[in-house]
Enzyme design. Structure first.
Site, PDB file in Angstrom:
ATOM      1  N   ARG A 215      33.708  34.858  40.761  1.00 56.98           N
ATOM      2  CA  ARG A 215      33.955  35.406  39.421  1.00 56.98           C
ATOM      3  C   ARG A 215      33.843  36.930  39.459  1.00 56.98           C
ATOM      4  O   ARG A 215      34.631  37.638  38.848  1.00 56.98           O
ATOM      5  CB  ARG A 215      32.952  34.823  38.415  1.00 56.98           C
ATOM      6  CG  ARG A 215      33.223  33.361  38.084  1.00 56.98           C
ATOM      7  CD  ARG A 215      32.368  32.875  36.917  1.00 56.98           C
ATOM      8  NE  ARG A 215      30.984  32.603  37.278  1.00 56.98           N
ATOM      9  CZ  ARG A 215      30.494  31.393  37.545  1.00 56.98           C
ATOM     10  NH1 ARG A 215      31.290  30.336  37.507  1.00 56.98           N
ATOM     11  NH2 ARG A 215      29.226  31.237  37.856  1.00 56.98           N
ATOM     12  N   ASP A 255      41.339  23.897  29.393  1.00 56.92           N
ATOM     13  CA  ASP A 255      40.370  22.898  29.833  1.00 56.92           C
ATOM     14  C   ASP A 255      40.629  21.621  29.048  1.00 56.92           C
ATOM     15  O   ASP A 255      41.137  21.671  27.932  1.00 56.92           O
ATOM     16  CB  ASP A 255      38.929  23.382  29.615  1.00 56.92           C
ATOM     17  CG  ASP A 255      37.931  22.654  30.511  1.00 56.92           C
ATOM     18  OD1 ASP A 255      37.507  23.232  31.520  1.00 56.92           O
ATOM     19  OD2 ASP A 255      37.604  21.485  30.206  1.00 56.92           O
ATOM     20  N   ALA A 285      45.522  20.009  32.462  1.00 54.41           N
ATOM     21  CA  ALA A 285      46.053  21.184  33.154  1.00 54.41           C
ATOM     22  C   ALA A 285      47.443  20.917  33.743  1.00 54.41           C
ATOM     23  O   ALA A 285      48.337  21.764  33.645  1.00 54.41           O
ATOM     24  CB  ALA A 285      45.084  21.613  34.255  1.00 54.41           C
ATOM     25  N   CYS A 345      36.523  22.202  45.410  1.00 51.56           N
ATOM     26  CA  CYS A 345      35.107  21.939  45.662  1.00 51.56           C
ATOM     27  C   CYS A 345      34.916  20.558  46.272  1.00 51.56           C
ATOM     28  O   CYS A 345      33.807  20.022  46.274  1.00 51.56           O
ATOM     29  CB  CYS A 345      34.286  22.114  44.384  1.00 51.56           C
ATOM     30  SG  CYS A 345      34.789  21.020  43.060  1.00 51.56           S
TER      31      CYS A 345
HETATM   32  N1  SAH Z   1      35.875  27.805  36.493  1.00 46.23           N
HETATM   33  C1  SAH Z   1      34.726  27.265  35.795  1.00 46.23           C
HETATM   34  C2  SAH Z   1      34.310  25.906  36.323  1.00 46.23           C
HETATM   35  C3  SAH Z   1      35.396  24.849  36.263  1.00 46.23           C
HETATM   36  S1  SAH Z   1      34.778  23.237  36.398  1.00 46.23           S
HETATM   37  C4  SAH Z   1      33.571  28.261  35.883  1.00 46.23           C
HETATM   38  O1  SAH Z   1      33.657  29.200  36.670  1.00 46.23           O
HETATM   39  O2  SAH Z   1      32.602  28.088  35.148  1.00 46.23           O
HETATM   40  C5  SAH Z   1      36.145  22.230  36.104  1.00 46.23           C
HETATM   41  C6  SAH Z   1      36.582  22.113  34.644  1.00 46.23           C
HETATM   42  O3  SAH Z   1      37.792  21.366  34.633  1.00 46.23           O
HETATM   43  C7  SAH Z   1      35.634  21.382  33.713  1.00 46.23           C
HETATM   44  O4  SAH Z   1      35.296  22.231  32.637  1.00 46.23           O
HETATM   45  C8  SAH Z   1      36.433  20.159  33.197  1.00 46.23           C
HETATM   46  O5  SAH Z   1      36.222  19.918  31.806  1.00 46.23           O
HETATM   47  C9  SAH Z   1      37.852  20.598  33.436  1.00 46.23           C
HETATM   48  N2  SAH Z   1      38.844  19.541  33.687  1.00 46.23           N
HETATM   49  C10 SAH Z   1      38.696  18.408  34.401  1.00 46.23           C
HETATM   50  N3  SAH Z   1      39.865  17.750  34.484  1.00 46.23           N
HETATM   51  C11 SAH Z   1      40.792  18.492  33.804  1.00 46.23           C
HETATM   52  C12 SAH Z   1      42.180  18.368  33.549  1.00 46.23           C
HETATM   53  N4  SAH Z   1      42.880  17.335  34.025  1.00 46.23           N
HETATM   54  N5  SAH Z   1      42.784  19.342  32.851  1.00 46.23           N
HETATM   55  C13 SAH Z   1      42.103  20.395  32.385  1.00 46.23           C
HETATM   56  N6  SAH Z   1      40.781  20.566  32.602  1.00 46.23           N
HETATM   57  C14 SAH Z   1      40.137  19.628  33.303  1.00 46.23           C
END
Ligand code: SAH
Length: 401
Positions: A215, A255, A285, A345
């Site tokens: 970040r 999200d 997404a 991850c």
């Molecule tokens: N980048 C963030 C962490 C992301 S964690 C940070 O730095 O804090 C992954 C996220 O993806 C979660 O918030 C979850 O709600 C979301 N997520 C999971 N599946 C998804 C999908 N199909 N479309 C959109 N968001 C999704």
């Protein structure tokens, strides 16, 4: 002497990983277990000729039959030993000098800190503990009391609501372990910026702390100043807040969860970022990105930080298809000269495989790309050289040319 409740004898020729300081003993390597130890009990690990190798805690219900605590014959594994291990792990965090700009970070990273099954994260005055194994489950009260003493934390909550506990014969659980219950929103700082975290309801222990340095990297004016950003899998806005602080142009956050997007908006406000041009879009997404492709929408910087796609070996192929699809879409949405920060991850998808997948996506999208940075997990989530399983987060910062 350590108070052993049994002896775990390895099969002939199966001592090598133990000698190489890998902390896991799988069921297939076990010749016999003597003394009928209970799940979580301490056992002496010996080779086929009864030579002592290590001290471990045992769990017959797990495929990982034992996790090694010490390879030193002189170590007496008692409460003082656990205390010293915690103290050492915390000392290594202090050496990283994250405070005072950053007040949320990992204090104990399980196997990689020689404390298998135990995760402890600090969020300002509070700690969050995860007990991932029976060996830790049985000792968590003692560990919480040691942690209170070592850190002076106001409260310690448990977030052992994770699937891996099933493999140890343990139910998911959460609650207060010591001290006072944290408020619903705990304010922490990351690189001097403010975030509100819900320690009881947030994902993982509250935040994705492992992404902190990434970040910060993305949150540099040279990458984002004045640029139009697409922050996919935005969670509570970690990347967005850092980018806004670096003068980013409009940020579109996507999200699937409305609740986390509301939190993302609050976190922007918490830092005084009143930006009418930003968007918070709840949706899948894959669908949103496809829609953008169909409607010709373009961005300068795209961040792809999806959740874990591969939970077992079986998932690896479908996971890679998912990563390829996402990255292909992102390449199609980038303006020339644009940047893509792409992550995985999934521990089972290693950095080489991930890079191949991203390469395939770029070729199919007809884009040339350069790697500017190879990315990984923050140093408070160290990777133990003798335990490659502790490496799980990988990413690439790419420039499309
Ligand atoms: N980048 C963030 C962490 C992301 S964690 C940070 O730095 O804090 C992954 C996220 O993806 C979660 O918030 C979850 O709600 C979301 N997520 C999971 N599946 C998804 C999908 N199909 N479309 C959109 N968001 C999704």
């Amino acid at each position: 002497m350590t108070d052993y409740r049994g002896t775990l004898q390895l099969k002939r020729g199966r001592e090598k990983p133990v000698e190489n300081r890998h902390p896991w003993i799988f069921s297939g390597a076990v010749e016999a277990v003597h003394g009928d130890p209970e799940p979580g009990d301490l056992v002496a690990v010996v080779d086929s000729r009864d030579r002592w190798l290590a001290t471990a805690y045992y769990n017959a219900r797990s495929q990982i039959r034992a996790r090694i605590l010490s390879w030193e014959a002189d170590d007496i594994v008692d409460e003082a030993w656990w205390y010293a291990r915690l103290q050492a792990a915390i000392g290594r965090r202090l050496a990283l000098q994250l405070e005072p700009d950053t007040t949320a970070y990992r204090l104990v990273n399980a196997e990689a800190d020689f404390l298998p099954g135990l995760v402890v994260d600090r969020y300002a005055d509070y700690l969050v503990l995860q007990a991932l194994t029976m060996g830790i489950e049985r000792r968590k009260a003692m560990l919480a009391s040691a942690l209170s003493e070592l850190t002076g934390a106001a409260g310690i909550v448990e977030r052992s609501d994770v699937d891996v506990r099933e493999k140890e014969g343990l139910p998911a659980t959460r609650g207060l372990l010591a001290g006072e219950q944290p408020p619903p929103s705990v304010e922490i700082r990351e690189h001097g910026l403010r975030f509100l975290v819900n320690l009881m309801e947030g994902h993982k222990t509250g935040l994705y702390l492992d992404q902190r340095e990434n970040r910060a990297l993305l949150g540099q004016p040279r990458f984002v100043s004045g640029k139009e950003l697409l922050n996919v899998f935005a969670y509570t806005g970690g990347f967005a807040v850092l980018a806004a602080a670096a003068g980013a142009g409009p940020i579109t956050n996507i999200d699937s969860s409305v609740a986390v997007l509301e939190q993302a908006e609050r976190n922007m406000a918490q830092n005084g970022f009143d930006r009418p041009g930003d968007e918070y879009l709840a949706g899948d997404a894959f669908k949103v990105l496809r829609h953008y492709r169909d409607t010709g929408r373009q961005f300068d910087v795209i961040i792809l930080d999806p959740p874990k796609f591969a939970h077992s070996q079986r998932d690896v192929q479908p996971a890679c298809r998912g990563y390829k699809d996402l990255n292909w879409l992102a390449f199609r949405l980038l303006r020339p000269g644009g940047l893509l920060a792409t992550f995985s991850c999934s521990g089972l998808v290693d950095a080489d495989l991930f890079q191949k997948v991203v390469f395939g996506a770029a070729v199919d999208a007809g884009r040339d790309a350069q790697i500017l940075f190879r990315l990984g997990q923050a140093p408070d989530h160290p990777i133990l050289l003798t335990f490659p399983e502790s490496a799980y987060l990988k990413g690439l910062l790419l420039r499309v040319v």
